[in-house]
Scaffold this motif. Structure first.
Motif, mmCIF file in Angstrom:
data_model
loop_
_atom_site.group_PDB
_atom_site.id
_atom_site.type_symbol
_atom_site.label_atom_id
_atom_site.label_comp_id
_atom_site.label_asym_id
_atom_site.label_seq_id
_atom_site.Cartn_x
_atom_site.Cartn_y
_atom_site.Cartn_z
ATOM 1 N N ILE A 1 23.670 41.970 72.229
ATOM 2 C CA ILE A 1 23.288 40.661 72.753
ATOM 3 C C ILE A 1 23.142 40.775 74.257
ATOM 4 N N GLU B 1 23.660 35.369 76.423
ATOM 5 C CA GLU B 1 24.267 34.500 75.412
ATOM 6 C C GLU B 1 24.840 33.243 76.042
ATOM 7 N N ALA C 1 21.011 32.981 72.140
ATOM 8 C CA ALA C 1 21.244 34.405 72.401
ATOM 9 C C ALA C 1 19.915 35.140 72.453
ATOM 10 N N VAL D 1 23.959 35.480 63.657
ATOM 11 C CA VAL D 1 24.337 34.942 64.969
ATOM 12 C C VAL D 1 23.860 33.497 65.097
ATOM 13 N N LYS E 1 26.213 30.044 65.405
ATOM 14 C CA LYS E 1 26.100 29.127 66.535
ATOM 15 C C LYS E 1 25.770 27.716 66.063
ATOM 16 N N VAL F 1 18.035 32.130 68.450
ATOM 17 C CA VAL F 1 18.054 33.521 68.876
ATOM 18 C C VAL F 1 16.632 33.982 69.161
#
Length: 347
Positions: A70, A73, A78, A97, A101, A110
């Motif tokens: 990552i 973030e 991210a 991910v 979140k 992301v």
């Protein structure tokens, strides 16, 4: 045309990838994804990709020791670097991910770069729908993989730049929209070429810019081009998709100085419960689906299918009747397997 059980095809596919040095868990993930695409009827993103993927390994275009990281973030966002690992592996980790979140703050976004080919893009928002969340993906090919002419042009300038969306339903399969912004996916053209089928009108131009129904006119030489879906509308969606997937992630947009094919993407996941509550959401979705189905049928139609239903039905059929692989595609796959000493399963 040979047919195979999903289990046999998965095992064989994983063995082929293992034979070129792919880690066992990653080989299984890629195999599951490819065979999963075949199961739901998207043969263009199924095991026909084996020779292509192996060629990328041989050309060092896949990092077999990739490290997912990552780069940037926040609580809800991210930027992820896949280190040119397998798309099916990077894509699942990135979606995990985003889902995590979203579960914490309502929305998880992301932006992913340095990721190899994802395979069937519709798999990834479905991961969120299975958690009763909604997801949207915009995908490009890292600036390479140019296949599509801009509206009004006859030369390749854009990729297929697919868009995928998934939402859960109160009963039945999730609604899944998985569309290329070109008139037909390149993989489907490859299937047509292997099977000797004609291309539907309005999908490709030959090298001189003339409409064609011959898949060989696209592949050349000289190469033709795909057309955007819906004329200027598909072109517009492709252009902004290139920006959302490529420019935001740092992967870059379609350009003349690269031919390395990978996928960068933007994924937005929304936790329905945090926005308004799953119960109320499901009431609205159910009402919408019922209202849409209540339309009188057009001539030649027996029912109205909701996006995601054709794939669910095809999966059930192929799990019962096995997965067909056309003869030319199977020949290409077995030639690749033989080079690495992998035994070919009987159909």
């Amino acid at each position: 045309m040979p047919t195979f059980t999903a289990a046999n095809l998965r095992s064989f596919t994983a063995q082929v990838f293992g034979a070129v040095g792919v880690k066992p868990d990653e080989a299984r993930t890629v195999a599951d994804s490819l065979v999963g695409a075949n199961l739901v009827g998207h043969d263009s993103h199924g095991v026909m990709r084996i020779p292509e993927y192996i060629k990328w390994v041989e050309q060092d275009r896949v990092n077999l020791d990739a490290h997912f990281s990552i780069a940037v973030e926040t609580e809800a966002f991210a930027v992820i670097d896949g280190d040119w690992g397998w798309g099916q592996v990077v894509g699942r980790k990135a979606m995990a991910v985003a889902i995590e979140k979203a579960s914490k703050v309502g929305v998880g976004t992301v932006s992913v770069r340095n990721c190899c080919h994802l395979g069937r893009v519709g798999e990834y928002p479905l991961l969120a729908a299975e958690q009763e969340m909604v997801a949207v993906l915009f995908v490009n090919t890292h600036g390479g993989g140019k296949l599509v002419a801009p509206w009004g042009g006859r030369e390749r300038r854009l990729s297929a730049n697919p868009i995928a969306i998934a939402a859960p339903t109160p009963d039945g399969p999730a609604i899944v929209v998985d569309i290329s912004t070109c008139a037909i996916a390149e993989g489907k053209l490859r299937v047509m070429l292997n099977r000797g089928d004609a291309v539907p009108p309005g999908c490709i131009l030959d090298a001189e810019g003339r409409p064609s129904t011959d898949p060989a006119a696209f592949y050349g030489p000289p190469e033709g081009t795909l057309l955007p879906v819906g004329r200027h509308k598909g072109f517009a969606l492709s252009l902004v998709g290139d920006i959302l997937a490529g420019a935001l992630s740092g992967a870059g947009c379609s350009r003349p100085d690269t031919d390395r094919v990978g996928n960068s993407f933007l994924a937005i996941v929304i936790d329905i419960e945090k926005l308004r509550g799953r119960g109320e959401f499901m009431v609205d979705v159910k009402q919408l689906v019922e209202y849409v189905r209540s339309s009188a049928l057009a001539p030649g139609f027996e029912e109205i299918l909701i996006p995601g239903e054709p794939e669910a039905r095809e999966r059930a059929r192929r799990e019962k009747e096995d997965i067909p692989v056309d003869t030319e595609t199977w020949r290409q796959i077995t030639e690749t397997a033989a080079r690495y000493g992998v035994a070919v399963p009987e159909s």
